[in-house]
Design a protein around this motif. Structure first.
Motif, mmCIF file in Angstrom:
data_model
loop_
_atom_site.group_PDB
_atom_site.id
_atom_site.type_symbol
_atom_site.label_atom_id
_atom_site.label_comp_id
_atom_site.label_asym_id
_atom_site.label_seq_id
_atom_site.Cartn_x
_atom_site.Cartn_y
_atom_site.Cartn_z
ATOM 1 N N ALA A 158 -9.297 -3.880 5.632
ATOM 2 C CA ALA A 158 -8.131 -4.417 4.926
ATOM 3 C C ALA A 158 -8.241 -5.942 4.843
ATOM 4 O O ALA A 158 -8.970 -6.540 5.635
ATOM 5 C CB ALA A 158 -6.856 -4.034 5.696
ATOM 6 N N THR B 54 0.826 -1.214 0.000
ATOM 7 C CA THR B 54 0.000 0.000 0.000
ATOM 8 C C THR B 54 0.861 1.265 0.000
ATOM 9 O O THR B 54 1.864 1.338 0.714
ATOM 10 C CB THR B 54 -0.919 0.015 1.236
ATOM 11 O OG1 THR B 54 -1.634 -1.217 1.279
ATOM 12 C CG2 THR B 54 -1.904 1.163 1.202
ATOM 13 N N SER C 103 1.968 -0.583 12.733
ATOM 14 C CA SER C 103 1.799 -0.288 11.305
ATOM 15 C C SER C 103 2.527 1.026 11.051
ATOM 16 O O SER C 103 2.567 1.891 11.935
ATOM 17 C CB SER C 103 0.327 -0.154 10.927
ATOM 18 O OG SER C 103 -0.306 -1.400 10.994
ATOM 19 N N LYS D 193 -2.660 4.247 16.071
ATOM 20 C CA LYS D 193 -3.911 3.775 15.477
ATOM 21 C C LYS D 193 -4.935 3.319 16.517
ATOM 22 O O LYS D 193 -4.637 3.272 17.705
ATOM 23 C CB LYS D 193 -3.615 2.682 14.449
ATOM 24 C CG LYS D 193 -2.892 1.464 14.970
ATOM 25 C CD LYS D 193 -2.425 0.610 13.803
ATOM 26 C CE LYS D 193 -1.935 -0.758 14.220
ATOM 27 N NZ LYS D 193 -0.919 -0.759 15.327
HETATM 28 C C1 LIG Z 1 -4.290 -1.951 10.578
HETATM 29 C C2 LIG Z 1 -3.911 -2.009 9.131
HETATM 30 C C3 LIG Z 1 -2.846 -2.787 8.734
HETATM 31 C C4 LIG Z 1 -2.436 -2.814 7.405
HETATM 32 N N1 LIG Z 1 -1.333 -3.536 7.055
HETATM 33 C C5 LIG Z 1 -0.858 -3.447 5.784
HETATM 34 C C6 LIG Z 1 0.380 -4.072 5.431
HETATM 35 O O1 LIG Z 1 1.028 -4.740 6.263
HETATM 36 N N2 LIG Z 1 0.868 -3.908 4.186
HETATM 37 C C7 LIG Z 1 0.193 -3.175 3.238
HETATM 38 O O2 LIG Z 1 0.681 -3.077 2.116
HETATM 39 N N3 LIG Z 1 -0.990 -2.572 3.538
HETATM 40 C C8 LIG Z 1 -1.525 -2.687 4.780
HETATM 41 N N4 LIG Z 1 -2.705 -2.055 5.104
HETATM 42 C C9 LIG Z 1 -3.352 -1.224 4.106
HETATM 43 C C10 LIG Z 1 -4.698 -1.701 3.666
HETATM 44 O O3 LIG Z 1 -4.578 -2.831 2.848
HETATM 45 C C11 LIG Z 1 -5.354 -0.495 2.979
HETATM 46 O O4 LIG Z 1 -5.630 0.470 3.976
HETATM 47 C C12 LIG Z 1 -6.572 -0.863 2.271
HETATM 48 O O5 LIG Z 1 -6.196 -1.628 1.154
HETATM 49 C C13 LIG Z 1 -7.355 0.366 1.835
HETATM 50 O O6 LIG Z 1 -6.521 1.267 1.125
HETATM 51 P P1 LIG Z 1 -6.596 2.823 1.446
HETATM 52 O O7 LIG Z 1 -6.514 2.994 2.903
HETATM 53 O O8 LIG Z 1 -5.599 3.555 0.642
HETATM 54 O O9 LIG Z 1 -8.061 3.214 0.980
HETATM 55 P P2 LIG Z 1 -8.480 4.111 -0.261
HETATM 56 O O10 LIG Z 1 -8.065 3.482 -1.543
HETATM 57 O O11 LIG Z 1 -8.085 5.515 -0.002
HETATM 58 O O12 LIG Z 1 -10.087 4.016 -0.150
HETATM 59 C C14 LIG Z 1 -10.820 4.745 0.825
HETATM 60 C C15 LIG Z 1 -12.299 4.347 0.756
HETATM 61 O O13 LIG Z 1 -12.825 4.623 -0.547
HETATM 62 C C16 LIG Z 1 -13.413 3.455 -1.099
HETATM 63 N N5 LIG Z 1 -13.182 3.413 -2.543
HETATM 64 C C17 LIG Z 1 -12.054 3.769 -3.226
HETATM 65 N N6 LIG Z 1 -12.246 3.562 -4.542
HETATM 66 C C18 LIG Z 1 -13.494 3.036 -4.694
HETATM 67 C C19 LIG Z 1 -14.250 2.591 -5.803
HETATM 68 N N7 LIG Z 1 -13.799 2.655 -7.056
HETATM 69 N N8 LIG Z 1 -15.483 2.091 -5.585
HETATM 70 C C20 LIG Z 1 -15.987 2.041 -4.331
HETATM 71 N N9 LIG Z 1 -15.301 2.450 -3.236
HETATM 72 C C21 LIG Z 1 -14.071 2.937 -3.416
HETATM 73 C C22 LIG Z 1 -12.704 2.294 -0.401
HETATM 74 O O14 LIG Z 1 -13.510 1.133 -0.430
HETATM 75 C C23 LIG Z 1 -12.510 2.850 0.997
HETATM 76 O O15 LIG Z 1 -13.686 2.679 1.749
HETATM 77 C C24 LIG Z 1 -3.160 -2.053 6.430
HETATM 78 C C25 LIG Z 1 -4.260 -1.285 6.829
HETATM 79 C C26 LIG Z 1 -4.641 -1.255 8.152
HETATM 80 C C27 LIG Z 1 -5.804 -0.384 8.555
#
Ligand SMILES: Cc1cc2nc3c(=O)[nH]c(=O)nc-3n(C[C@H](O)[C@H](O)[C@H](O)COP(=O)(O)OP(=O)(O)OC[C@H]3O[C@@H](n4cnc5c(N)ncnc54)[C@H](O)[C@@H]3O)c2cc1C
Length: 387
Positions: free
Chosen positions: A365, A127, A212, A204
């Motif tokens: 996630a 991410t 994280s 967090k």
């Molecule tokens: C506690 C925790 C641990 C994590 N650990 C890891 C890790 O170890 N390694 C790693 O790589 N990642 C990790 N993550 C990241 C996690 O996988 C991402 O937070 C998750 O994939 C969402 O990405 P984002 O936060 O950028 O959301 P965004 O992409 O910013 O999305 C925000 C919101 O908008 C919605 N949205 C966006 N686009 C659309 C669409 N086209 N249609 C409908 N809805 C949409 C999403 O569903 C979401 O609700 C972790 C996250 C958390 C909270």
């Protein structure tokens, strides 16, 4: 416990229960308050050989499937340790899949036995702040320089980076091509060199003990022999880890939900108000019965996805459906458990507020509920891609 599984699968659940049972609510409550990686728990799981549950036997693992791994993770998350317990070992369970399938013989024998033994902790850097769920937009670059790649860029939410020695990293090795956006990404399993990567912990909502982070790479060198498979095909390789990851997160949400429900039912049976146990009221009973039914349905859906995966059959839709249903069922059970406990649901000593904070992780996630539904709409219902 019996989920209509084979005898061997039920004995895995019992054996894992035997390990996690040594870590009581007090241990996890202290971790939640004070933080600090749950080293004793991690070591106990490594010692029992559980970190290698899905690693091929030739490399020291048990060679079992995602079904067994999911049952194990449901038991771990359902132990009172919730996501703190599950996430402390999560990467060891699903991370090695890409190595086992696409790594060279020398990479497999170099890395897999160490992952099984728990010698190194590993984190997962996919991410990025400016890409979000659109992984093809990641901008971290790994540029070839002789026998090394040199990495510049930024990751976010990288869990366990504070304690990990290794990172599984997805980075761009060629510019994004709109016609084939998943091409040009490469996958590495490398030393996390703190001299060239600065790591900042994110404060967090829960899971305090499993950090994280934001990770900033400034010229981190990765030897070519630490690239998994061919250059530019990393996204494809990662998919082999991402489907099991969804299944495991589903199992973890179910484990937490079952734990919350167990605590709610116990409290409802014991707490007497208006001269009768609160659990005698249907407005307390029925929502808990709904939680039970939802968790059972989510479990069946998760086991189906895992079964398909283990048979080598396509299961993207099923894995997304399982993660969606399990996250909803787990969250609903935790919320209802807090409500059933009344005011004490808000007190830390009853643990359910902690479960509710931690069950938000499988809600958000590794893929959001919305993106899971996008996938189902597109691939099961043949609707136009919406993003
Ligand atoms: C506690 C925790 C641990 C994590 N650990 C890891 C890790 O170890 N390694 C790693 O790589 N990642 C990790 N993550 C990241 C996690 O996988 C991402 O937070 C998750 O994939 C969402 O990405 P984002 O936060 O950028 O959301 P965004 O992409 O910013 O999305 C925000 C919101 O908008 C919605 N949205 C966006 N686009 C659309 C669409 N086209 N249609 C409908 N809805 C949409 C999403 O569903 C979401 O609700 C972790 C996250 C958390 C909270």
């Amino acid at each position: 416990m019996d989920f209509g599984l084979t005898e061997a699968q039920n004995s895995i659940v019992d054996a894992v229960q035997g390990v996690v049972g040594n870590f009581d609510d007090g241990y996890w409550l202290k971790k939640d308050r004070e933080g600090g990686f749950p080293e004793a728990f991690y070591a106990a799981m490594a010692e029992g050989g559980w970190l290698g549950i899905a690693v091929p036997e030739a490399y020291g693992g048990a060679g079992l499937g995602v079904t067994e791994a999911a049952l194990m993770m449901m038991t771990v998350a359902g132990s009172g340790g919730a996501m703190t317990a599950a996430s402390s070992i999560h990467m060891n369970i699903f991370g090695p899949k890409s190595i086992a399938v696409y790594g060279s013989e020398s990479q497999k024998s170099r890395w897999l036995p160490e992952i099984v033994k728990g010698t190194y902790k590993m984190c997962f850097g996919v991410t990025e702040p400016d890409a979000g769920l659109d992984t093809t937009r990641i901008a971290t670059k790994a540029q070839r320089d002789g026998d090394d790649y040199v990495v510049h860029g930024q990751k976010i939410w990288t869990s366990t980076a504070q304690v990990a020695e290794k990172i599984m990293l997805l980075a761009r090795t060629a510019p994004r091509n709109a016609a084939n956006p998943t091409a040009g990404l490469s996958l590495f399993y490398a030393d996390l060199d703190r001299d060239a990567a600065s790591i900042r912990e994110i404060d967090k909502m829960g899971r305090k003990a499993v950090d994280s982070n934001e990770v900033f790479f400034d010229g981190m060198r990765i030897p070519v022999e630490d690239r998994i498979g061919e250059e530019g095909k990393g996204f494809r390789y990662l998919l082999d880890s991402l489907v099991p990851e969804r299944i495991l997160l589903a199992a973890e949400a179910i484990g937490i939900g079952k734990d919350a429900l167990r605590r709610a039912a116990r409290y409802a049976g014991e707490r007497v108000v208006f001269r009768r146990p609160i659990g005698q009221n249907q407005s307390i009973q029925h929502p808990l019965a709904v939680n039970w039914a939802e968790l059972e349905a989510a479990l069946l859906s998760t086991l189906k996805a895992a079964w398909l995966y283990d048979k080598g059959r396509p299961c993207g839709v099923e894995a997304n459906a399982a993660k969606y249903l399990a996250a909803e069922a787990g969250f609903n059970a935790c919320k209802q458990s807090v409500s059933t406990h009344g005011g004490m649901g808000y007190a830390r000593e009853f643990h359910v507020e902690r479960l509710m904070r931690e069950v938000m992780i499988p809600y958000l996630a590794p893929v959001s509920q919305q993106m899971a539904l996008n996938f189902i709409a597109e691939h099961a219902l043949d609707l136009p891609k919406s993003y």
